[in-house]
Scaffold this active site. Structure first.
Site, PDB file in Angstrom:
ATOM      1  N   LYS A  83       5.289 -10.924 -11.341  1.00  0.00           N
ATOM      2  CA  LYS A  83       4.331 -10.208 -12.186  1.00  0.00           C
ATOM      3  C   LYS A  83       5.062  -9.580 -13.361  1.00  0.00           C
ATOM      4  CE  LYS A  83       0.358  -8.384  -9.790  1.00  0.00           C
ATOM      5  NZ  LYS A  83      -0.159  -7.162  -9.143  1.00  0.00           N
TER       6      LYS A  83
HETATM    7  C1  E4P Z   1      -3.460  -6.809  -9.123  1.00  0.00           C
HETATM    8  O1  E4P Z   1      -2.674  -7.706  -8.925  1.00  0.00           O
HETATM    9  C2  E4P Z   1      -3.258  -5.377  -8.833  1.00  0.00           C
HETATM   10  O2  E4P Z   1      -2.356  -5.249  -7.763  1.00  0.00           O
HETATM   11  C3  E4P Z   1      -4.498  -4.663  -8.411  1.00  0.00           C
HETATM   12  O3  E4P Z   1      -5.607  -5.528  -8.340  1.00  0.00           O
HETATM   13  C4  E4P Z   1      -4.728  -3.364  -9.065  1.00  0.00           C
HETATM   14  O4  E4P Z   1      -5.927  -2.819  -8.580  1.00  0.00           O
HETATM   15  P1  E4P Z   1      -6.310  -1.269  -8.709  1.00  0.00           P
HETATM   16  O5  E4P Z   1      -6.917  -1.051 -10.034  1.00  0.00           O
HETATM   17  O6  E4P Z   1      -7.308  -1.060  -7.599  1.00  0.00           O
HETATM   18  O7  E4P Z   1      -5.038  -0.481  -8.498  1.00  0.00           O
END
Ligand code: E4P
Length: 214
Positions: A83
């Site tokens: 990521k």
């Molecule tokens: C995506 O890969 C993230 O880990 C995640 O969906 C973030 O979600 P949140 O806004 O609930 O923290």
């Protein structure tokens, strides 16, 4: 539609995997910070538990630092996807990592044009954060609809990975739009399975079956 689970908790991952519905996992620094133990070991165990991509995130902000961290994370397991945050430094890192054959998931995407830039740089997945958009009164799924349309218009290989999902309606909408993947928290995945009429139906059939068994 592919279903990923958005967690770093091994028990939640193993449970979803046992239901036969799991195609991958996404983690982030916040999710990994909630688990005991070394984060590399935790990522390795997650990769061993699931037959699909597992996202782990870099924390460097400069492209060179991102690439260095990404190479280390990629060594953990063949399933690792890195990521990278959606910045110009991130784009440089994506370009380099893609050329090296390392898969990337561009994270913290909040507009169709950010998604387009990431796809141009060669990212494997883009992650539009729909829940966090909804939080600021800007419909997150409208962004997803535009990304899907743009990627279809130009046949980009980049997959649309709907992230920051908060409820089942996000997943229905993602399916209607043809988004490739939804990454879903464990508690929301459970909601996809249950229905009060199913529970009521099972109860009634069991009650009636007792009369047959007399
Ligand atoms: C995506 O890969 C993230 O880990 C995640 O969906 C973030 O979600 P949140 O806004 O609930 O923290």
């Amino acid at each position: 539609m592919k279903i990923f689970i958005d967690t770093a908790n091994l028990e939640e991952i193993k449970e979803a995997e046992s239901w036969g519905i799991l195609d991958g996992v996404t983690t982030n620094p916040t999710l990994l910070s909630r688990e005991d133990g070394n984060f590399r070991d935790n990522l390795r165990k997650i990769c061993e538990a699931v037959n699909g991509p597992v996202s782990g995130e870099v924390v460097a902000l400069e492209a060179d630092g991102m690439v260095k961290e990404a190479r280390e994370l990629a060594k953990i397991h063949d399933n690792m996807v890195i990521k990278i945050p959606m910045t110009t430094e991130g784009l440089k890192a994506i370009k380099k990592l893609t050329a090296e054959g390392i898969k990337t998931n561009t994270t913290l995407v909040f507009s169709p044009l950010q998604a387009l830039m990431a796809a141009k740089a060669g990212t494997t997945f883009v992650s539009p954060f729909v829940g966090r958009m909804d939080d600021i009164q800007s419909p997150g799924m409208e962004m997803v609809e535009k990304i899907v349309k743009i990627f279809d218009n130009y046949d980009f290989d980049t997959e649309v990975l709907v992230a920051s999902i908060r409820n089942p309606l996000h997943i229905i909408q993602a399916g209607m739009m043809g988004a490739d993947i939804c990454t879903i928290p464990h508690k929301v995945i459970k909601k996809l399975v249950s229905h009060p009429k199913t529970d009521e139906g099972i109860e009634r059939f069991l009650a009636d079956w007792k009369k047959v068994e007399k």
